[in-house]
Design a protein around this motif. Structure first.
Motif, mmCIF file in Angstrom:
data_model
loop_
_atom_site.group_PDB
_atom_site.id
_atom_site.type_symbol
_atom_site.label_atom_id
_atom_site.label_comp_id
_atom_site.label_asym_id
_atom_site.label_seq_id
_atom_site.Cartn_x
_atom_site.Cartn_y
_atom_site.Cartn_z
ATOM 1 N N MET A 1 0.841 -1.161 0.000
ATOM 2 C CA MET A 1 0.000 0.000 0.000
ATOM 3 C C MET A 1 0.896 1.236 0.000
ATOM 4 O O MET A 1 1.857 1.298 0.755
ATOM 5 C CB MET A 1 -0.909 0.010 1.211
ATOM 6 N N PRO A 2 0.558 2.202 -0.833
ATOM 7 C CA PRO A 2 1.432 3.378 -0.928
ATOM 8 C C PRO A 2 1.378 4.253 0.326
ATOM 9 O O PRO A 2 0.313 4.489 0.884
ATOM 10 C CB PRO A 2 0.875 4.132 -2.136
ATOM 11 N N LEU A 3 2.537 4.692 0.737
ATOM 12 C CA LEU A 3 2.640 5.634 1.843
ATOM 13 C C LEU A 3 2.636 7.058 1.326
ATOM 14 O O LEU A 3 2.246 7.983 2.035
ATOM 15 C CB LEU A 3 3.923 5.383 2.633
ATOM 16 N N ILE A 4 3.116 7.235 0.080
ATOM 17 C CA ILE A 4 3.136 8.542 -0.570
ATOM 18 C C ILE A 4 2.724 8.366 -2.018
ATOM 19 O O ILE A 4 2.827 7.280 -2.590
ATOM 20 C CB ILE A 4 4.528 9.226 -0.500
ATOM 21 N N ASP A 5 2.243 9.446 -2.598
ATOM 22 C CA ASP A 5 1.987 9.485 -4.036
ATOM 23 C C ASP A 5 2.112 10.940 -4.463
ATOM 24 O O ASP A 5 2.479 11.792 -3.674
ATOM 25 C CB ASP A 5 0.636 8.860 -4.415
ATOM 26 N N GLY A 6 1.807 11.228 -5.688
ATOM 27 C CA GLY A 6 1.878 12.604 -6.156
ATOM 28 C C GLY A 6 2.159 12.665 -7.638
ATOM 29 O O GLY A 6 2.427 11.647 -8.273
ATOM 30 N N ARG A 7 2.096 13.872 -8.176
ATOM 31 C CA ARG A 7 2.345 14.097 -9.593
ATOM 32 C C ARG A 7 3.263 15.306 -9.762
ATOM 33 O O ARG A 7 3.099 16.311 -9.085
ATOM 34 C CB ARG A 7 1.060 14.403 -10.336
ATOM 35 N N THR A 8 4.193 15.152 -10.689
ATOM 36 C CA THR A 8 5.057 16.263 -11.051
ATOM 37 C C THR A 8 5.656 15.984 -12.413
ATOM 38 O O THR A 8 5.800 14.831 -12.810
ATOM 39 C CB THR A 8 6.184 16.492 -10.010
ATOM 40 N N GLY B 1 -1.668 9.072 4.272
ATOM 41 C CA GLY B 1 -2.319 8.864 5.564
ATOM 42 C C GLY B 1 -1.905 7.555 6.197
ATOM 43 O O GLY B 1 -2.167 7.315 7.372
ATOM 44 N N ARG B 2 -1.270 6.702 5.440
ATOM 45 C CA ARG B 2 -0.747 5.466 6.023
ATOM 46 C C ARG B 2 0.586 5.781 6.677
ATOM 47 O O ARG B 2 1.274 6.710 6.294
ATOM 48 C CB ARG B 2 -0.533 4.418 4.936
ATOM 49 N N PHE B 3 0.939 5.003 7.661
ATOM 50 C CA PHE B 3 2.256 5.181 8.254
ATOM 51 C C PHE B 3 3.043 3.891 8.099
ATOM 52 O O PHE B 3 2.482 2.817 7.885
ATOM 53 C CB PHE B 3 2.182 5.642 9.715
ATOM 54 N N GLU B 4 4.347 4.028 8.173
ATOM 55 C CA GLU B 4 5.225 2.879 8.005
ATOM 56 C C GLU B 4 5.073 1.929 9.187
ATOM 57 O O GLU B 4 5.074 2.347 10.335
ATOM 58 C CB GLU B 4 6.671 3.336 7.888
ATOM 59 N N VAL B 5 4.934 0.650 8.883
ATOM 60 C CA VAL B 5 4.830 -0.380 9.906
ATOM 61 C C VAL B 5 5.906 -1.419 9.592
ATOM 62 O O VAL B 5 5.643 -2.428 8.948
ATOM 63 C CB VAL B 5 3.419 -1.021 9.925
ATOM 64 N N PRO B 6 7.144 -1.134 10.028
ATOM 65 C CA PRO B 6 8.251 -2.003 9.639
ATOM 66 C C PRO B 6 8.113 -3.445 10.107
ATOM 67 O O PRO B 6 8.549 -4.363 9.432
ATOM 68 C CB PRO B 6 9.483 -1.343 10.253
ATOM 69 N N ASP B 7 7.481 -3.668 11.255
ATOM 70 C CA ASP B 7 7.353 -5.038 11.755
ATOM 71 C C ASP B 7 6.081 -5.726 11.252
ATOM 72 O O ASP B 7 5.813 -6.867 11.583
ATOM 73 C CB ASP B 7 7.386 -5.053 13.279
ATOM 74 N N LEU B 8 5.285 -5.015 10.440
ATOM 75 C CA LEU B 8 4.031 -5.526 9.871
ATOM 76 C C LEU B 8 3.060 -6.036 10.938
ATOM 77 O O LEU B 8 2.295 -6.962 10.714
ATOM 78 C CB LEU B 8 4.307 -6.608 8.822
ATOM 79 N N ASP B 9 3.084 -5.389 12.096
ATOM 80 C CA ASP B 9 2.167 -5.736 13.181
ATOM 81 C C ASP B 9 0.728 -5.532 12.707
ATOM 82 O O ASP B 9 0.362 -4.432 12.266
ATOM 83 C CB ASP B 9 2.454 -4.833 14.386
ATOM 84 N N PRO B 10 -0.125 -6.582 12.745
ATOM 85 C CA PRO B 10 -1.495 -6.460 12.238
ATOM 86 C C PRO B 10 -2.307 -5.339 12.881
ATOM 87 O O PRO B 10 -3.071 -4.656 12.194
ATOM 88 C CB PRO B 10 -2.117 -7.826 12.539
ATOM 89 N N ALA B 11 -2.148 -5.114 14.176
ATOM 90 C CA ALA B 11 -2.908 -4.047 14.838
ATOM 91 C C ALA B 11 -2.484 -2.679 14.304
ATOM 92 O O ALA B 11 -3.325 -1.807 14.061
ATOM 93 C CB ALA B 11 -2.717 -4.116 16.350
ATOM 94 N N ARG B 12 -1.179 -2.479 14.116
ATOM 95 C CA ARG B 12 -0.694 -1.200 13.597
ATOM 96 C C ARG B 12 -1.053 -1.042 12.121
ATOM 97 O O ARG B 12 -1.343 0.065 11.667
ATOM 98 C CB ARG B 12 0.804 -1.075 13.825
ATOM 99 N N LEU B 13 -1.038 -2.125 11.344
ATOM 100 C CA LEU B 13 -1.460 -2.056 9.938
ATOM 101 C C LEU B 13 -2.941 -1.676 9.850
ATOM 102 O O LEU B 13 -3.341 -0.885 8.992
ATOM 103 C CB LEU B 13 -1.209 -3.386 9.225
ATOM 104 N N THR B 14 -3.745 -2.241 10.736
ATOM 105 C CA THR B 14 -5.174 -1.926 10.772
ATOM 106 C C THR B 14 -5.380 -0.456 11.111
ATOM 107 O O THR B 14 -6.154 0.241 10.451
ATOM 108 C CB THR B 14 -5.887 -2.834 11.792
ATOM 109 N N GLU B 15 -4.672 0.033 12.116
ATOM 110 C CA GLU B 15 -4.759 1.446 12.497
ATOM 111 C C GLU B 15 -4.330 2.348 11.335
ATOM 112 O O GLU B 15 -4.964 3.363 11.044
ATOM 113 C CB GLU B 15 -3.868 1.701 13.712
ATOM 114 N N SER B 16 -3.274 1.959 10.651
ATOM 115 C CA SER B 16 -2.775 2.730 9.518
ATOM 116 C C SER B 16 -3.809 2.803 8.397
ATOM 117 O O SER B 16 -4.009 3.853 7.788
ATOM 118 C CB SER B 16 -1.478 2.104 8.998
ATOM 119 N N GLU B 17 -4.468 1.688 8.128
ATOM 120 C CA GLU B 17 -5.469 1.686 7.052
ATOM 121 C C GLU B 17 -6.665 2.559 7.406
ATOM 122 O O GLU B 17 -7.186 3.279 6.562
ATOM 123 C CB GLU B 17 -5.906 0.258 6.736
ATOM 124 N N TRP B 18 -7.103 2.519 8.669
ATOM 125 C CA TRP B 18 -8.191 3.404 9.102
ATOM 126 C C TRP B 18 -7.786 4.861 8.928
ATOM 127 O O TRP B 18 -8.569 5.688 8.449
ATOM 128 C CB TRP B 18 -8.571 3.138 10.560
#
Length: 128
Positions: free
Chosen positions: A1-8, A41-58
């Motif tokens: 899932m992208p953490l950043i995007d944009g156009r230039t 709006g997503r944040f990096e979850v280096p350990d791929l913790d499911p609870a933190r991934l869920t929070e990031s997706e929300w």
């Protein structure tokens, strides 16, 4: 899932963003280095913790809903916020599929979808 995007059209900006990413810069620092960058709006979850991934997706869904430019934006944002306010739903991994809010007991890439089936996907016992 992208953490950043944009156009230039400025490849130098793309190079600055890529260099900052490569060097391990924080997302906000990447944004400062390359102003075209949009934080999803997503944040990096280096350990791929499911609870933190869920929070990031929300978090990402709330941000995306707030930035939509459709006449139904406020309704969609209210749906996301109401669902997130419900503890049982907030504990589930949320995602949108064709603007329908869906939930999973597992995170990507292997979703275990829960809740009512999408329209057109339900099968009756007679057709099984």
């Amino acid at each position: 899932m992208p953490l950043i995007d944009g156009r230039t059209d400025d490849l130098a900006e793309v190079a600055r963003a890529a260099r900052a990413w490569h060097d391990g810069a924080a997302l906000n620092d990447i944004r400062r280095a390359a102003p075209f960058v949009h934080l999803t709006g997503r944040f990096e979850v280096p350990d791929l913790d499911p609870a933190r991934l869920t929070e990031s997706e929300w978090q990402s869904m709330r941000q995306e809903a707030g930035e939509l430019e459709y006449v139904w934006q406020e309704t969609y944002q209210a749906l996301i916020e109401a669902a997130q306010a419900e503890p049982t739903l907030r504990a589930l991994y949320s995602f949108a599929s064709y603007w329908a809010l869906r939930f999973s007991t597992t995170t990507r890439p292997r979703l275990t979808v829960v809740g009512p089936p999408r329209a057109g996907r339900a099968r009756s016992k007679a057709s099984s």
